[in-house]
Design a protein around this motif. Structure first.
Motif, PDB file in Angstrom:
ATOM      1  N   THR A 100       0.825  -1.202   0.000  1.00  0.00           N
ATOM      2  CA  THR A 100       0.000   0.000   0.000  1.00  0.00           C
ATOM      3  C   THR A 100       0.862   1.257   0.000  1.00  0.00           C
ATOM      4  O   THR A 100       0.349   2.354   0.045  1.00  0.00           O
ATOM      5  CB  THR A 100      -0.946   0.012   1.215  1.00  0.00           C
ATOM      6  N   SER A 101       2.191   1.081  -0.028  1.00  0.00           N
ATOM      7  CA  SER A 101       3.038   2.277  -0.113  1.00  0.00           C
ATOM      8  C   SER A 101       3.168   2.672  -1.569  1.00  0.00           C
ATOM      9  O   SER A 101       3.105   3.824  -1.936  1.00  0.00           O
ATOM     10  CB  SER A 101       4.439   2.025   0.434  1.00  0.00           C
ATOM     11  N   VAL A 420       4.548   6.641  -7.137  1.00  0.00           N
ATOM     12  CA  VAL A 420       3.173   7.093  -6.953  1.00  0.00           C
ATOM     13  C   VAL A 420       2.987   8.394  -7.698  1.00  0.00           C
ATOM     14  O   VAL A 420       3.605   9.398  -7.397  1.00  0.00           O
ATOM     15  CB  VAL A 420       2.854   7.329  -5.459  1.00  0.00           C
ATOM     16  N   GLU A 431       3.546  12.222  -5.619  1.00  0.00           N
ATOM     17  CA  GLU A 431       2.942  12.003  -4.294  1.00  0.00           C
ATOM     18  C   GLU A 431       3.052  13.274  -3.444  1.00  0.00           C
ATOM     19  O   GLU A 431       2.109  13.676  -2.764  1.00  0.00           O
ATOM     20  CB  GLU A 431       3.678  10.855  -3.605  1.00  0.00           C
ATOM     21  N   THR A 456      -7.975   9.395  -0.729  1.00  0.00           N
ATOM     22  CA  THR A 456      -7.135   8.743  -1.729  1.00  0.00           C
ATOM     23  C   THR A 456      -7.454   9.369  -3.087  1.00  0.00           C
ATOM     24  O   THR A 456      -8.520   9.972  -3.269  1.00  0.00           O
ATOM     25  CB  THR A 456      -7.342   7.215  -1.754  1.00  0.00           C
ATOM     26  N   SER A 540      -2.313  -7.697   3.498  1.00  0.00           N
ATOM     27  CA  SER A 540      -1.597  -6.584   4.143  1.00  0.00           C
ATOM     28  C   SER A 540      -1.667  -6.740   5.645  1.00  0.00           C
ATOM     29  O   SER A 540      -2.591  -7.357   6.153  1.00  0.00           O
ATOM     30  CB  SER A 540      -2.318  -5.278   3.823  1.00  0.00           C
ATOM     31  N   THR A 547      -2.957   3.925   3.898  1.00  0.00           N
ATOM     32  CA  THR A 547      -3.947   4.107   2.831  1.00  0.00           C
ATOM     33  C   THR A 547      -3.211   4.511   1.563  1.00  0.00           C
ATOM     34  O   THR A 547      -2.422   5.457   1.589  1.00  0.00           O
ATOM     35  CB  THR A 547      -4.941   5.228   3.212  1.00  0.00           C
ATOM     36  N   PRO A 548      -3.408   3.806   0.441  1.00  0.00           N
ATOM     37  CA  PRO A 548      -2.702   4.203  -0.774  1.00  0.00           C
ATOM     38  C   PRO A 548      -3.041   5.643  -1.165  1.00  0.00           C
ATOM     39  O   PRO A 548      -4.215   6.022  -1.110  1.00  0.00           O
ATOM     40  CB  PRO A 548      -3.225   3.221  -1.829  1.00  0.00           C
ATOM     41  N   MET A 551      -5.262   5.268  -5.643  1.00  0.00           N
ATOM     42  CA  MET A 551      -5.892   3.949  -5.579  1.00  0.00           C
ATOM     43  C   MET A 551      -5.824   3.275  -6.945  1.00  0.00           C
ATOM     44  O   MET A 551      -6.263   3.848  -7.936  1.00  0.00           O
ATOM     45  CB  MET A 551      -7.345   4.140  -5.129  1.00  0.00           C
TER      46      MET A 551
END
Ligand code: AMP
Length: 576
Positions: A100-101, A420, A431, A456, A540, A547-548, A551
């Protein structure tokens, strides 16, 4: 946290730290030599080094890889081939990252070397805390740790999140049993709801002993307080009657919490009830655990969003953010734990892995790779890791900024994950920009009764043109009020968020019409818990869960979509 008594001695630890940070180059060169000497005949390295193990050849021949490149080798070991496909050290267990990172969940080798490193970091961590906080050892830690039940690879090797592997080791079991308010049975329950309830129950009963409240990531601490909001009446009733709720079915967990409860304690129940019944939960941590000296959890990277909430709940106690760790390797530690969360930098420990750094040069796009001792102040890098777990010149995909040095060991600020980014056309929004945009949008909410609890991002290309979507879970600041969404306010949030983005985004949106109006989709309370539960059901761990920021999971998106109850769009293109 281990305490000073677990260290050989504070002086000895200080000497270890000084030696390591003064002799970074030597320690790194020795470590690389050792890794290569041991692993030169693995199938993987043999391809590039032909049995040799010198540094020059390593730098010249061994390619820089991402997880995708090494995945087939790791999978082969997971499917039953010998460890020496990639590692001379036996791989007896696997770990999987939270997934989720960044992008997807990774399966990674785990061995004793990894554990030894984490134990070293834990000792150093205790040393640093003892050095900065008086009497940190005079009490207990209310720590929210959780494990996942074991699964196995096709060849029958155990595979769990790295935190589970670590927590289950003898060293950490022993540590927790001495210093945490929760006995190991609570952490090892395997059912995160029962675990969470019992962590709180046990922590409330021992409230006078608690000197710190901690979790791996800030999100887990905020979740624990949210859980307390939902369950405090039941917890108080258990304390009043001296009986644990029937739904705590895990027998070891139940037995040990019953023992901690002792008997009925109406006085304590009344006290907790009085605090939890107040309209505002400001300072709830210090009200319930009055001897708490500090909060401990990671608040860098995507966790920065939780800082203000934690400050609110803790009456601005120091938030100590200590470690930079991953499923691949331990990396660094914050040697200045009382600094502001915004100023946290991690000093890389040269005995953890062999570290190289890929310069992040957006402008010139040249590939410059330097050793740990050669990074330059003010430059951005991505770490490459060569470890004892079968990773060679492996890209960590985290972007780091050099902020200083402790002796000769560089210190890095965590900036963002490299992988990300949101994109509709050729613009890419990182990000860091996405987090900043949300922080700005959140500021618009300040004047209202609303507060943002989770979010997200998603790039919706089903519309023409595509547009950025921000899922928001909101709640009322005052417990008693109902969530009222003011259209004008939320439209303003959309506009403010958009205005944060870079020139290209604003051009595409305002002039070229290649990006549509930014949308905020408000989801029902509890939605992000459902998203988390989904990721946890997929493997996970609650300890490592984040939380990503963007998403990508179709299932998680479906959960979010199902709970959308209001939509708002920016009503004017951002200036450019
Ligand atoms: P995992 O392997 O699932 O535990 O995730 C590891 C990733 O979590 C790292 O590569 C980082 O992206 C993130 N992470 C770990 N520690 C920190 C930290 N102290 N600050 C910010 N991000 C972190």
């Amino acid at each position: 946290m281990s305490l000073s008594s677990d260290l050989k001695s504070l002086d000895e630890m200080k000497k270890v730290l000084e030696d390591l940070t003064l002799n970074v180059k030597q320690v790194q060169d020795d470590l690389l030599e050792e890794i290569l000497a041991h692993n030169a005949n693995t199938e993987y390295l043999q391809r590039f080094l032909h049995g040799r193990s010198d540094k020059e050849l390593f730098k010249k021949n061994v390619p820089i890889v991402t997880y995708k490149d090494v995945e087939p080798y790791i999978e082969r070991v997971a499917n039953g081939e010998p460890s020496d496909v990639i590692s001379a050290y036996p791989i007896t267990r696997f770990t999987f990252s939270s997934g989720t990172s960044g992008g997807k969940r990774k399966l990674l080798p785990f061995n004793m070397k990894y554990l030894e490193n984490i134990i070293f970091i834990s000792k150093l961590h205790s040393f640093v805390i003892c050095r900065h906080i008086n009497d940190a050892e005079q009490g207990k830690v209310l720590r929210f740790d959780f494990i996942k039940p074991e699964s196995t690879t096709p060849s029958g090797l155990p595979a769990v999140p790295v935190s589970t592997n670590v927590l289950k080791s003898d060293y950490f079991r022993n540590l927790a049993s001495k210093h945490h308010t929760s006995p190991n049975e609570i952490t090892f329950c395997g059912d995160s709801k029962q675990s969470m309830y019992c962590h709180l129950l046990s922590g409330l009963v021992q409230r006078k002993d608690v000197v710190s409240v901690s979790a791996a990531f800030a999100s887990a601490l905020v979740r624990a307080i949210d859980f307390l909001k939902e369950y405090w009446k039941e917890l108080c009733s258990n304390i009043r009657l001296g009986q644990v709720s029937e739904w705590i079915e895990d027998i070891s967990c139940r037995n040990c919490v019953s023992e901690i409860l002792g008997g009925p304690n109406p006085e304590l129940a009344n006290l907790i009830e009085k605090e939890c019944n107040q309209i505002s939960w400001e300072g709830i941590i210090t009200r319930l655990w009055p001897k708490t000296k500090f909060i401990e959890c990671i608040v860098t990277g995507q966790m920065t969003q939780y800082i203000s909430t934690l400050e609110f709940y803790s009456n601005k106690l120091p938030i100590i953010c200590m470690n930079y760790l991953s499923s691949e390797t331990a990396l660094g530690i914050n040697l200045n734990p009382l600094c502001k969360p915004q100023d946290v930098s991690y000093t890389f420990m040269p005995n953890m892995a062999y570290f190289e750094f890929l310069l992040v040069d957006e402008v010139n796009k040249v590939e410059i790779i330097v050793d740990l001792v050669d990074v330059k102040l003010g430059c951005y890098y991505e770490a490459l890791v060569t470890s004892f777990t079968g990773l060679y010149r492996y890209r960590m995909e985290d972007v780091l900024l050099v902020t200083g040095f402790y002796n000769n060991a560089p210190q890095f600020r965590f900036i963002h994950r490299n992988d990300v980014a949101l994109s509709i056309d050729v613009e890419t929004t990182t990000e860091e920009e996405l987090l900043k945009a949300v922080a700005n949008g959140k500021m618009v909410l300040e004047s209202s009764d609303l507060t943002l609890t989770d979010f997200t991002w998603y790039a919706d290309i089903s519309t023409v043109p595509g547009h950025y979507v921000l899922y928001w879970e909101l709640k009322a600041k005052k417990k008693s009020t109902i969530l009222e969404l003011d259209e004008k306010l939320l439209t303003e949030c959309c506009c403010t968020v958009e205005e944060t983005f870079d020139f290209l985004y604003r051009k595409f949106r305002s002039k070229d019409g290649l990006i549509g109006a930014l949308e905020i989709r408000v989801v029902q309370p509890g939605t992000f818990d459902s998203v988390m539960n989904f990721f946890i059901s997929e493997g996970s761990s609650l300890v490592q869960y984040k939380t990503p920021i963007c998403m990508r999971s179709i299932h998680a998106l479906a959960i979010l979509e199902d709970k959308v109850f209001a939509r708002f769009f920016s009503d004017k293109p951002p200036p450019f």
